[in-house]
Design a protein around this motif. Structure first.
Motif, PDB file in Angstrom:
ATOM      1  N   ALA A   1       5.625   4.452  18.073  1.00  0.00           N
ATOM      2  CA  ALA A   1       6.525   3.804  16.982  1.00  0.00           C
ATOM      3  C   ALA A   1       6.005   5.254  16.376  1.00  0.00           C
ATOM      4  N   ALA A   2       5.431   5.770  15.931  1.00  0.00           N
ATOM      5  CA  ALA A   2       5.927   7.593  15.049  1.00  0.00           C
ATOM      6  C   ALA A   2       7.335   8.417  15.738  1.00  0.00           C
ATOM      7  N   GLN A   3       6.767   8.658  17.408  1.00  0.00           N
ATOM      8  CA  GLN A   3       8.121   8.918  17.863  1.00  0.00           C
ATOM      9  C   GLN A   3       9.851   8.357  17.736  1.00  0.00           C
ATOM     10  N   ALA A   4       9.609   7.240  18.008  1.00  0.00           N
ATOM     11  CA  ALA A   4      10.980   6.572  17.669  1.00  0.00           C
ATOM     12  C   ALA A   4      11.250   6.634  15.940  1.00  0.00           C
ATOM     13  N   GLU A   5      10.203   6.914  15.265  1.00  0.00           N
ATOM     14  CA  GLU A   5      11.132   7.339  13.502  1.00  0.00           C
ATOM     15  C   GLU A   5      10.490   8.627  13.454  1.00  0.00           C
ATOM     16  N   ILE A   6      10.285   9.111  14.269  1.00  0.00           N
ATOM     17  CA  ILE A   6      10.612  11.116  14.643  1.00  0.00           C
ATOM     18  C   ILE A   6      12.306  11.237  14.812  1.00  0.00           C
ATOM     19  N   ASP A   7      12.116  10.178  15.875  1.00  0.00           N
ATOM     20  CA  ASP A   7      14.242  10.521  16.285  1.00  0.00           C
ATOM     21  C   ASP A   7      15.250  10.111  15.149  1.00  0.00           C
ATOM     22  N   ARG A   8      14.624   8.567  14.519  1.00  0.00           N
ATOM     23  CA  ARG A   8      15.339   8.113  13.874  1.00  0.00           C
ATOM     24  C   ARG A   8      15.995   9.181  13.173  1.00  0.00           C
TER      25      ARG A   8
ATOM     26  N   TRP B   1       3.424  16.113  20.481  1.00  0.00           N
ATOM     27  CA  TRP B   1       4.993  15.037  20.219  1.00  0.00           C
ATOM     28  C   TRP B   1       3.607  14.378  21.668  1.00  0.00           C
ATOM     29  N   GLN B   2       3.399  14.432  22.886  1.00  0.00           N
ATOM     30  CA  GLN B   2       2.364  13.896  23.581  1.00  0.00           C
ATOM     31  C   GLN B   2       0.960  13.019  22.902  1.00  0.00           C
TER      32      GLN B   2
ATOM     33  N   HIS C   1       7.268   1.794   9.294  1.00  0.00           N
ATOM     34  CA  HIS C   1       7.109   1.155   8.753  1.00  0.00           C
ATOM     35  C   HIS C   1       6.786   0.701   7.323  1.00  0.00           C
ATOM     36  N   GLY C   2       7.768   1.600   6.436  1.00  0.00           N
ATOM     37  CA  GLY C   2       6.203   1.725   5.215  1.00  0.00           C
ATOM     38  C   GLY C   2       5.138   2.177   4.784  1.00  0.00           C
ATOM     39  N   GLY C   3       4.947   2.301   5.731  1.00  0.00           N
ATOM     40  CA  GLY C   3       3.222   2.628   5.498  1.00  0.00           C
ATOM     41  C   GLY C   3       2.269   4.214   6.042  1.00  0.00           C
ATOM     42  N   ASN C   4       2.433   3.926   7.429  1.00  0.00           N
ATOM     43  CA  ASN C   4       1.974   4.915   8.295  1.00  0.00           C
ATOM     44  C   ASN C   4       2.357   6.083   8.088  1.00  0.00           C
ATOM     45  N   CYS C   5       1.827   7.437   8.053  1.00  0.00           N
ATOM     46  CA  CYS C   5       2.166   8.286   7.979  1.00  0.00           C
ATOM     47  C   CYS C   5       2.515   9.010   9.520  1.00  0.00           C
ATOM     48  N   VAL C   6       3.485   9.841  10.185  1.00  0.00           N
ATOM     49  CA  VAL C   6       4.018   9.531  11.423  1.00  0.00           C
ATOM     50  C   VAL C   6       3.161  10.564  12.126  1.00  0.00           C
ATOM     51  N   PHE C   7       1.958  11.256  11.710  1.00  0.00           N
ATOM     52  CA  PHE C   7       1.681  12.468  11.986  1.00  0.00           C
ATOM     53  C   PHE C   7      -0.226  12.037  11.707  1.00  0.00           C
ATOM     54  N   ARG C   8      -0.132  10.983  11.562  1.00  0.00           N
ATOM     55  CA  ARG C   8      -1.916  10.266  11.540  1.00  0.00           C
ATOM     56  C   ARG C   8      -2.184   9.616  12.867  1.00  0.00           C
ATOM     57  N   GLY C   9      -3.525  10.294  13.411  1.00  0.00           N
ATOM     58  CA  GLY C   9      -3.916  10.046  14.708  1.00  0.00           C
ATOM     59  C   GLY C   9      -4.727   9.062  15.174  1.00  0.00           C
ATOM     60  N   GLN C  10      -5.591   8.965  15.073  1.00  0.00           N
ATOM     61  CA  GLN C  10      -7.119   7.824  15.018  1.00  0.00           C
ATOM     62  C   GLN C  10      -8.121   8.774  14.545  1.00  0.00           C
ATOM     63  N   ASP C  11      -8.106   9.966  14.783  1.00  0.00           N
ATOM     64  CA  ASP C  11      -9.194  10.499  13.925  1.00  0.00           C
ATOM     65  C   ASP C  11      -9.087  11.333  12.896  1.00  0.00           C
ATOM     66  N   GLY C  12      -8.184  11.364  12.054  1.00  0.00           N
ATOM     67  CA  GLY C  12      -7.021  11.794  11.525  1.00  0.00           C
ATOM     68  C   GLY C  12      -5.803  12.335  11.485  1.00  0.00           C
ATOM     69  N   CYS C  13      -5.378  13.464  10.810  1.00  0.00           N
ATOM     70  CA  CYS C  13      -4.148  14.009  10.453  1.00  0.00           C
ATOM     71  C   CYS C  13      -3.960  14.800  12.289  1.00  0.00           C
ATOM     72  N   LEU C  14      -2.895  15.077  12.952  1.00  0.00           N
ATOM     73  CA  LEU C  14      -2.339  15.107  14.062  1.00  0.00           C
ATOM     74  C   LEU C  14      -2.206  16.703  13.608  1.00  0.00           C
TER      75      LEU C  14
END
Length: 191
Positions: A74-81, A68-69, A99-112
């Motif tokens: 934006a990812a947290q809000a989408e998962i809550d929604r 979570w942290q 927003h119709g694009g980025n996976c919520v689990f995409r971090g700065q260094d790839g998949c979380l």
């Protein structure tokens, strides 16, 4: 990631490897991810998230407190929604996107996520069900041009690049049969 506006139709001939229908372009086409060139755009573009199974959703939900942290606001809000996944217009479960694009689990260094959903790990192979059969096809996406170029330079075919995830999904014996099929087809001049 998920579905995209691309030339992603399978063009290879279908082959039976064990109980799996494999399109021959998985054996003939070259591919080697070049993350430095594409910057992981497959996790940022497309019209849906990555296909996931109910079991994968349960594992993601189990690890959500630890993640979570590290998720963006934006990812947290989408998962809550919407939750970690939702059914796309075809009824397939896919990871939530921002927003119709980025996976919520995409971090700065790839998949979380650890481990990633098998659909992500197998990309650019797409798995579908056809009655009682599993079919594998090679998904061509314009953003992967650098991967095709690098694969050609290194002489790495799609199935060779995806050895580990194919073994993860189907097992070592099945992968050995896939390699044998490729070798036999090359010897016969079919591919």
């Amino acid at each position: 990631m998920g579905k995209s506006q691309s030339s992603g139709k399978a063009v290879g001939l279908p082959l039976m490897v064990g109980e799996v229908i494999v399109h021959s372009d998985i054996l003939t086409e070259c591919f080697c991810c070049d993350i430095s060139a594409c910057q992981g755009r497959c996790c940022e573009e497309g019209d849906a998230g990555a296909p996931v199974t109910p079991e994968e959703i349960a594992r993601i939900e189990d690890s959500l407190d630890d993640l979570w942290q590290r998720l963006s606001a934006a990812a947290q809000a989408e998962i809550d929604r919407r939750g970690v996944a939702y059914p796309d217009p075809e009824g397939e479960l896919v990871t939530s996107i921002i927003h119709g694009g980025n996976c919520v689990f995409r971090g700065q260094d790839g998949c979380l996520l650890s481990p990633r959903p098998i659909s992500c790990h197998l990309y650019p192979i797409r798995e579908k069900r056809l009655g009682s059969y599993v079919t594998l096809s090679y998904h061509r996406w314009d953003i992967c041009q650098a991967a095709r170029t690098l694969g050609m330079q290194k002489g790495i075919h799609v199935y060779q690049f995806l050895r580990e995830p194919l073994i993860r999904r189907f097992g070592e014996a099945w992968y050995a049969e896939l390699e044998l099929t490729a070798r036999q087809m090359q010897e016969q001049g079919i591919i």
